[in-house]
Scaffold this active site. Sequence first.
Site, PDB file in Angstrom:
ATOM      1  N   LYS A   1       0.827  -1.218   0.000  1.00  0.00           N
ATOM      2  CA  LYS A   1       0.000   0.000   0.000  1.00  0.00           C
ATOM      3  C   LYS A   1       0.851   1.253   0.000  1.00  0.00           C
ATOM      4  O   LYS A   1       0.537   2.232   0.670  1.00  0.00           O
ATOM      5  CB  LYS A   1      -0.986  -0.018   1.170  1.00  0.00           C
ATOM      6  CG  LYS A   1      -1.939  -1.230   1.131  1.00  0.00           C
ATOM      7  CD  LYS A   1      -3.046  -1.143   2.168  1.00  0.00           C
ATOM      8  CE  LYS A   1      -3.993  -2.330   2.104  1.00  0.00           C
ATOM      9  NZ  LYS A   1      -3.399  -3.620   2.511  1.00  0.00           N
ATOM     10  N   ARG A   2       1.932   1.236  -0.773  1.00  0.00           N
ATOM     11  CA  ARG A   2       2.790   2.408  -0.868  1.00  0.00           C
ATOM     12  C   ARG A   2       2.041   3.543  -1.538  1.00  0.00           C
ATOM     13  O   ARG A   2       1.159   3.297  -2.386  1.00  0.00           O
ATOM     14  CB  ARG A   2       4.049   2.092  -1.676  1.00  0.00           C
ATOM     15  CG  ARG A   2       4.905   0.955  -1.134  1.00  0.00           C
ATOM     16  CD  ARG A   2       5.278   1.129   0.311  1.00  0.00           C
ATOM     17  NE  ARG A   2       6.317   0.193   0.731  1.00  0.00           N
ATOM     18  CZ  ARG A   2       6.406  -0.320   1.954  1.00  0.00           C
ATOM     19  NH1 ARG A   2       5.514  -0.034   2.885  1.00  0.00           N
ATOM     20  NH2 ARG A   2       7.403  -1.129   2.268  1.00  0.00           N
TER      21      ARG A   2
END
EC number: 4.1.1.23
Lengths: 282, 282
Positions: free
Chosen positions: A95-96
């Site tokens: 979930k960068r």
Amino acid sequence: MTFIDMLGAAERQNHSMLCVGLDPEPARFPGRLAGDASKIYDFCAAIVDATADLVIAFKPQIAYFAAHRAEDQLERLMAHMRRVAPQVPVILDAKRGDIGSTAEQYAIEAFERYGADAVTLSPFMGFDSVAPYLKYHGKGSFLLCRTSNPGGDDLQNQRLASVDGQPLLYEHIARLAQGPWNLNGQLGLVVGATYPAEIERVRAVAPTLPLLIPGVGAQGGDAAATVRAGWRPGAPIIVNSSRAIIYASSGDDFADAARREALRTRDVLQAARADSLRVATP
Amino acid sequence: MTFIDMLGAAERQNHSMLCVGLDPEPARFPGRLAGDASKIYDFCAAIVDATADLVIAFKPQIAYFAAHRAEDQLERLMAHMRRVAPQVPVILDAKRGDIGSTAEQYAIEAFERYGADAVTLSPFMGFDSVAPYLKYHGKGSFLLCRTSNPGGDDLQNQRLASVDGQPLLYEHIARLAQGPWNLNGQLGLVVGATYPAEIERVRAVAPTLPLLIPGVGAQGGDAAATVRAGWRPGAPIIVNSSRAIIYASSGDDFADAARREALRTRDVLQAARADSLRVATP
């Protein structure tokens, strides 16, 4: 072979839409591994070995490795999955969400350091937070779209006043991902399993994108309703279950128990798909 | 001592609103360090030693460490900063955004493993993606609010039809952070420096929150306009500059050059603050 191609091949070979999520918490480790953070690799590798012929993908969650200084174990796990299950794509759940040269660093981390086939991303900073990942030909990126946690409504469910048709924020993201953002043809969306009506809505806006759907199993989503809402011929879904499978037993038989639970979940999903097909072609 | 207290103390002691961002790219390393990823710690520690008396905070960006398998060097750097500059708070720029037990793992990573005083977070998944960090008494969390990259408009600048007053998404986030979400009193916001009018708008909605403002220096934001827009007595701003300072020289004098550039930027910011005070109290 692109990520989308890998997904299709694994789905056919393993007759599966099930993704096993690897969220290793040493405090929950079974039997002789209990509490031992140095056994993260051993635990995850045993799960992989027991389920590799039953899944469309594996999804290691990087936070669990980072909390325990276990990046080296994640590297070994990624190498192990490539070795024993080269046909199964690996989605690094990270979930960068960052831009420019920072996003490039995260793309290096996911695709070069760890050799992931796909990564999860947050779209909050807009297209240029996604673009650096799209430069990797054939690598997949799943954008957070509609998450079914209690706070998912806070932003994602807001109606946008200035966009044609006043879509909800998550519908707007689905539209961007299906259309203008999908430069390498490898985008997908993360959509929680709790509300099948919302999966159906995302599928309507994004008719061909792969949907990564967490929340089945321990998180309570209904597997059959999920398939009916999201799966279409040529539009894959990847239904993730983590804890219900990897912690299916608290004893040393955990890998066998994980296999049984994975098999059961896979078959529920496949049966729901067969039902969907029957309904679609009467 | 809470993060907010640390900020105030460092601001007074160092007469500074400048944050030095530590974004180590071996390919840009100067002189004898050039290209050597094993020198990330040495490079960053030299910058820290040269600027510790000039800053309100340091902000290491974790992506640069992760891309180079340098988590151990980040651990050493965090320990070094605590040792040589215990009065300077450290903001770990990670932009994490996940929920439940995964967010708890990321909080462990930031606050326990690395010992950061604050972390940057994405609010996209809503309040329960922020809550696990707030359980750490005294630790700070900066929520992404308005970023000034080209894609920042894609979602953040959307007007919300169903919220009272139809705020823009970033204004809505600022309101949540100033009010109901700020359970431990340690929330802040990330607001880009490119558009001072937007900083002013965020400051109006969030009159007391610390604002972390990247984009001054290499990214082109105007330092004085930033201060006028965001700083108020009792409402701190943390103005980040990374590349303009850490890569101020490509020679072995890089630490001296970084100090000169940090001093210059700090003084520009302080002068702008003095101007703001004069205007406010004629």
